[in-house]
Design a protein around this motif. Structure first.
Motif, mmCIF file in Angstrom:
data_model
loop_
_atom_site.group_PDB
_atom_site.id
_atom_site.type_symbol
_atom_site.label_atom_id
_atom_site.label_comp_id
_atom_site.label_asym_id
_atom_site.label_seq_id
_atom_site.Cartn_x
_atom_site.Cartn_y
_atom_site.Cartn_z
ATOM 1 N N GLN A 6 -14.916 1.015 -0.297
ATOM 2 C CA GLN A 6 -16.122 0.209 -0.451
ATOM 3 C C GLN A 6 -15.693 -1.241 -0.323
ATOM 4 N N LYS A 7 -16.626 -2.142 -0.390
ATOM 5 C CA LYS A 7 -16.282 -3.547 -0.183
ATOM 6 C C LYS A 7 -15.255 -4.003 -1.228
ATOM 7 N N GLY A 8 -14.099 -4.455 -0.745
ATOM 8 C CA GLY A 8 -13.050 -4.950 -1.625
ATOM 9 C C GLY A 8 -12.118 -3.887 -2.160
ATOM 10 N N LEU A 9 -12.323 -2.625 -1.775
ATOM 11 C CA LEU A 9 -11.509 -1.522 -2.274
ATOM 12 C C LEU A 9 -10.976 -0.725 -1.083
ATOM 13 N N TYR A 10 -9.648 -0.627 -0.990
ATOM 14 C CA TYR A 10 -9.020 0.004 0.167
ATOM 15 C C TYR A 10 -8.031 1.074 -0.272
ATOM 16 N N ARG A 11 -7.712 1.993 0.658
ATOM 17 C CA ARG A 11 -6.789 3.090 0.381
ATOM 18 C C ARG A 11 -5.890 3.327 1.584
ATOM 19 N N TYR A 12 -4.639 3.682 1.277
ATOM 20 C CA TYR A 12 -3.691 4.100 2.308
ATOM 21 C C TYR A 12 -3.415 5.581 2.099
ATOM 22 N N GLU A 13 -3.558 6.368 3.145
ATOM 23 C CA GLU A 13 -3.271 7.803 3.095
ATOM 24 C C GLU A 13 -2.100 8.086 4.018
ATOM 25 N N PHE A 18 0.823 -1.210 0.000
ATOM 26 C CA PHE A 18 0.000 0.000 0.000
ATOM 27 C C PHE A 18 0.859 1.264 0.000
ATOM 28 N N LYS A 19 1.986 1.239 0.679
ATOM 29 C CA LYS A 19 2.851 2.415 0.751
ATOM 30 C C LYS A 19 3.483 2.763 -0.592
ATOM 31 N N ARG A 20 3.536 1.794 -1.495
ATOM 32 C CA ARG A 20 4.035 2.085 -2.839
ATOM 33 C C ARG A 20 3.040 2.912 -3.651
ATOM 34 N N PHE A 21 1.762 2.878 -3.256
ATOM 35 C CA PHE A 21 0.708 3.581 -3.991
ATOM 36 C C PHE A 21 -0.159 4.404 -3.042
ATOM 37 N N PRO A 22 0.402 5.396 -2.365
ATOM 38 C CA PRO A 22 -0.402 6.172 -1.403
ATOM 39 C C PRO A 22 -1.479 6.992 -2.110
ATOM 40 N N GLY A 23 -2.652 7.040 -1.499
ATOM 41 C CA GLY A 23 -3.748 7.838 -2.031
ATOM 42 C C GLY A 23 -4.518 7.181 -3.157
ATOM 43 N N ARG A 24 -4.137 5.975 -3.567
ATOM 44 C CA ARG A 24 -4.846 5.290 -4.649
ATOM 45 C C ARG A 24 -5.736 4.187 -4.079
ATOM 46 N N ASP A 25 -6.895 4.012 -4.681
ATOM 47 C CA ASP A 25 -7.797 2.933 -4.289
ATOM 48 C C ASP A 25 -7.301 1.642 -4.934
ATOM 49 N N LEU A 26 -7.092 0.620 -4.118
ATOM 50 C CA LEU A 26 -6.570 -0.653 -4.613
ATOM 51 C C LEU A 26 -7.532 -1.792 -4.273
ATOM 52 N N PHE A 27 -7.725 -2.675 -5.243
ATOM 53 C CA PHE A 27 -8.551 -3.854 -5.003
ATOM 54 C C PHE A 27 -7.783 -4.818 -4.115
ATOM 55 N N ILE A 28 -8.465 -5.353 -3.143
ATOM 56 C CA ILE A 28 -7.827 -6.198 -2.147
ATOM 57 C C ILE A 28 -7.283 -7.498 -2.741
ATOM 58 N N THR A 29 -7.899 -7.981 -3.825
ATOM 59 C CA THR A 29 -7.411 -9.220 -4.445
ATOM 60 C C THR A 29 -5.992 -9.035 -4.979
#
Length: 77
Positions: free
Chosen positions: A64-71, A15-26
């Motif tokens: 949302q379900k299955g979509l997470y973000r690191y700020e 997650f730290k490689r892509f801060p502020g982006r919504d990433l699919f958990i899969t």
């Protein structure tokens, strides 16, 4: 002496490689599992629990379900 890393550490590294982006958990679990298996030669136990724990700690945001973000947190002066 080696430092033991938990699976949640591998998840946060991704997650730290892509801060502020919504990433699919899969995708995150797939990449973090690959990195974990390179080090420990076994699959992580309960990988989804690591995601839930990181959300409860406030390190990840569930968009949302299955979509997470690191700020990144901003420093206070």
């Amino acid at each position: 002496m080696t430092i033991s890393r938990q699976f949640s550490d591998f998840v946060m590294d991704y997650f730290k490689r892509f801060p502020g982006r919504d990433l699919f958990i899969t995708l995150v679990l797939k990449e973090a599992t690959k990195a974990y298996m390179k080090v420990y030669k076994s699959k992580p136990y309960e990988p989804l629990k690591a995601i839930d724990d990181l959300c409860k700690e406030g390190k990840l945001i569930e968009v949302q379900k299955g979509l997470y973000r690191y700020e990144r947190r901003k420093r206070r002066n």
